[in-house]
Design a protein around this motif. Sequence first.
Motif, PDB file in Angstrom:
ATOM      1  N   GLY A 113      47.256   8.956 -36.073  1.00 14.18           N
ATOM      2  CA  GLY A 113      47.545   7.931 -35.078  1.00 14.18           C
ATOM      3  C   GLY A 113      46.617   6.727 -35.202  1.00 14.18           C
ATOM      4  N   HIS A 114      47.178   5.559 -34.787  1.00 14.91           N
ATOM      5  CA  HIS A 114      46.384   4.333 -34.640  1.00 14.91           C
ATOM      6  C   HIS A 114      45.819   3.826 -35.973  1.00 14.91           C
ATOM      7  CE1 HIS A 114      46.919   5.378 -30.439  1.00 14.91           C
ATOM      8  NE2 HIS A 114      46.523   6.597 -30.764  1.00 14.91           N
ATOM      9  N   GLY A 115      44.717   3.064 -35.913  1.00 11.36           N
ATOM     10  CA  GLY A 115      44.127   2.510 -37.138  1.00 11.36           C
ATOM     11  C   GLY A 115      44.153   0.994 -37.156  1.00 11.36           C
ATOM     12  N   ILE A 152      49.053  13.222 -35.480  1.00 10.33           N
ATOM     13  CA  ILE A 152      47.813  13.805 -34.960  1.00 10.33           C
ATOM     14  C   ILE A 152      47.043  12.760 -34.145  1.00 10.33           C
ATOM     15  CG2 ILE A 152      45.654  14.962 -35.582  1.00 10.33           C
ATOM     16  CD1 ILE A 152      47.023  15.892 -38.173  1.00 10.33           C
ATOM     17  N   HIS A 153      46.681  13.136 -32.937  1.00 10.00           N
ATOM     18  CA  HIS A 153      46.009  12.216 -32.016  1.00 10.00           C
ATOM     19  C   HIS A 153      44.838  12.900 -31.315  1.00 10.00           C
ATOM     20  CE1 HIS A 153      48.961   8.808 -31.811  1.00 10.00           C
ATOM     21  NE2 HIS A 153      49.657   9.709 -32.489  1.00 10.00           N
ATOM     22  N   ALA A 154      44.050  12.072 -30.625  1.00  8.79           N
ATOM     23  CA  ALA A 154      43.052  12.586 -29.691  1.00  8.79           C
ATOM     24  C   ALA A 154      43.382  11.990 -28.328  1.00  8.79           C
ATOM     25  CB  ALA A 154      41.650  12.208 -30.137  1.00  8.79           C
ATOM     26  N   ASN A 155      43.133  12.740 -27.310  1.00  9.41           N
ATOM     27  CA  ASN A 155      43.515  12.386 -25.955  1.00  9.41           C
ATOM     28  C   ASN A 155      42.399  11.631 -25.237  1.00  9.41           C
ATOM     29  OD1 ASN A 155      45.486  12.538 -23.975  1.00  9.41           O
ATOM     30  ND2 ASN A 155      45.728  14.747 -24.232  1.00  9.41           N
ATOM     31  N   GLY A 161      50.416   0.984 -30.160  1.00  3.34           N
ATOM     32  CA  GLY A 161      49.881   2.231 -30.696  1.00  3.34           C
ATOM     33  C   GLY A 161      50.548   3.448 -30.095  1.00  3.34           C
ATOM     34  N   HIS A 162      51.188   3.265 -28.950  1.00  2.16           N
ATOM     35  CA  HIS A 162      51.904   4.374 -28.328  1.00  2.16           C
ATOM     36  C   HIS A 162      53.371   4.050 -28.137  1.00  2.16           C
ATOM     37  CE1 HIS A 162      47.759   5.508 -27.066  1.00  2.16           C
ATOM     38  NE2 HIS A 162      48.217   6.679 -27.456  1.00  2.16           N
ATOM     39  N   GLU A 163      53.638   2.824 -27.637  1.00  2.00           N
ATOM     40  CA  GLU A 163      55.020   2.445 -27.389  1.00  2.00           C
ATOM     41  C   GLU A 163      55.284   1.011 -27.818  1.00  2.00           C
ATOM     42  OE1 GLU A 163      57.844   3.708 -26.941  1.00  2.00           O
ATOM     43  OE2 GLU A 163      56.971   5.711 -26.932  1.00  2.00           O
ATOM     44  N   GLU A 187      35.795   6.937 -32.256  1.00  4.10           N
ATOM     45  CA  GLU A 187      37.092   6.266 -32.208  1.00  4.10           C
ATOM     46  C   GLU A 187      38.160   7.264 -32.624  1.00  4.10           C
ATOM     47  OE1 GLU A 187      37.200   2.807 -34.661  1.00  4.10           O
ATOM     48  OE2 GLU A 187      36.039   1.592 -33.234  1.00  4.10           O
ATOM     49  N   GLU A 188      39.255   7.278 -31.863  1.00  4.36           N
ATOM     50  CA  GLU A 188      40.355   8.191 -32.178  1.00  4.36           C
ATOM     51  C   GLU A 188      40.863   7.990 -33.602  1.00  4.36           C
ATOM     52  OE1 GLU A 188      43.724   7.721 -29.595  1.00  4.36           O
ATOM     53  OE2 GLU A 188      44.926   9.230 -30.627  1.00  4.36           O
ATOM     54  N   GLN A 189      41.036   6.720 -34.009  1.00  3.66           N
ATOM     55  CA  GLN A 189      41.622   6.479 -35.332  1.00  3.66           C
ATOM     56  C   GLN A 189      40.810   7.141 -36.438  1.00  3.66           C
ATOM     57  OE1 GLN A 189      40.472   4.706 -38.030  1.00  3.66           O
ATOM     58  NE2 GLN A 189      38.607   3.837 -37.152  1.00  3.66           N
TER      59      GLN A 189
HETATM   60 ZN   LIG Z   1      46.671   8.386 -29.797  1.00  3.55          ZN
END
Ligand SMILES: [Zn+2]
Length: 659
Positions: free
Chosen positions: A25-27, A92-95, A604-606, A39-41
Amino acid sequence: MRIAVLALVLWSSPTLAQRIVIDAGHGGTDPGAVGCGLEEQAVVLDIARRTATLLRDAGFTVDLTRSDDRAVSLSARTNFANSRGADRFVSIHANSNAGTPATGSETFAYTTPGSTSLNLRDRIQEEMLRAWGLRDRGGKLANFHVLRETTMPAALSETAFINNCGTDARYLGDATRRAQMAEAHYRAILRHYGRTPGTVTPPTPSTGTLLGVTFEDAGRGLEDTSMRVSGAAVALDGRSERATSADGTGAWSFTVPAGSYTVVATRDGFGEARRTCDVAVGGETWCSVGLVRTSPPEPEDAGAPEVDAGAPTEEDAGTVPTVGTDAGDEVEVDAGSLVPPERVAASGGCSATGGATGFGLWLFVGFLALFRRRRLTLSALAGLVVVGCATESREGTSAALLDETQVTRIELAREVAPFASIEGVTTLHPDRRFLAVEVAPTGDRFALSAPGFATLDVADETTIRTLAQGPARGFAPRWRADGRALGVRTPGQSESAVPHLALDLEGGEVAPITEPDGALTWIADDLVRVDVQGQRRDVSLSGDRPFDPRLSPDRRFVAFRGLSTGLYVHELATGRTLHLGEGGHARFAASSRHLVFERIVDDGHEITSATLWIADLDAGVTAPLTGGSGFDTSPSLATNGTLAWLRDEVLHVGRLHLR
Ligand SMILES: [Zn+2]
């Protein structure tokens, strides 16, 4: 034995390999959730890459939607997976949450999931709990873009809460824990396919790596580790571990529980050397040891102290960060501007002429795309090279032959005031919602993809009925020129210009739908392949992965999409390439001069906006066709100028008017 060998061959043959898209996810401009210094990315990229490695070792074909820190639009992620005919999609993501930090793992499938998606979701959830033992937040349903707009069974994992510094973020920030999470995704996918996961060296969270080299200490201590000594016996004081420093590099390593260790190195001709270092959990501790010579080199020892400038040096000392250090080469980045010979060699079969000039050349080159990160730092410079093909006689030669006059740069399309509009707009079947539409060349019928791409409907102004049902059946249908038959996808069909299955309007099977002149474009080995009148061209996009290619009616252009860099139109005769920016679903007008496309922006989500655009390829310009608050997607043009598209998922029809 023979059967076993045959089975192995069958298993490893590309036609049987399941193609899995792993989506970190993301980036890039979008770091995703941020918390506890993470950072989640970055953390999900590390997990995704490790998962990909495990799956490839198990015989899967794996595509990563990104293998470094770069922005990839949601629309590109799903369209790439769909176009490549992937069998599964795992994001794959982090919440994170507002208020008191939450904890736990959860996995999502689409709101109206098939049983295969649910199975995939549940295996991932089980394995995540097994790996990290965080709170079970359950298997859930959600209307996420990557779950809704993928043609294959898909799941999205939320591994842990990045804003919970007590447990979750500690796990996310720990390389050993991330390796466990990657193994969880790997095990889940194997179990989903009814396979028993092989043994992956279990990463035990209490251990770290103690490593280094043995080198000759000629009086400068750790300041110079370049004189490597191979073949030293290396032991840990008070423990049974033994190693011999490797030939050439003098490297050695141990995996040990966290703690303080004294490394003892001995070798003939050198005095015993000891050094004490502390090993951290999950980290790499460099603890190179210098040996002091006590006797001159023996004859057979002449070359003993090895010099290897390429080996790690003590400057790497300390705990080496592991995020982003794995060797990952999904995307080739050419920093230079000239086409490397191996790149050309890879485009075998290239035999077309270089165009009007009469001699071919690597027509291309050198484009720097800046991926701007928030906080105003530039995180990446990706060199993009588009290579037009060369004549056979020049093939295999290199940049020495590059004539500056033959170098055509990628032009960025200029954005101008609207020069086209849509007239006489009506809506058809407004009570129905669709993901995509293709108007027939005749302009009187529409092929419509229902949510999930598993249903393909055919409509005219008054009627609508289902033509095909099944996985991927509704993705990228292709009309026959007479508007009386449609090519439809079969599951796992990769990017071919000719859908394997073709149906007439009564649902009867007919001959595959080819172009009248036999022209084809498709993707192979990350090259855009074009075959016009038996002449093959390969167009490569170095620094990005091309997909969704489409030829113009007059065969002058091939339009294609780059996974992270947007839409391109390559003029086959001249090598000129126009970069249109973010965009997809490119469809040529009958004149071939104009191209309509969608530009979809997300957070990044919608999706946050979706508009239709038009390009004038002769002028090298683009302009918006629609605007306002609606989401306009999936434009397509009939030969007579009828334009069909979706506004907020409802079929709209009008006429393209050029001013
Ligand atoms: Zn995410």
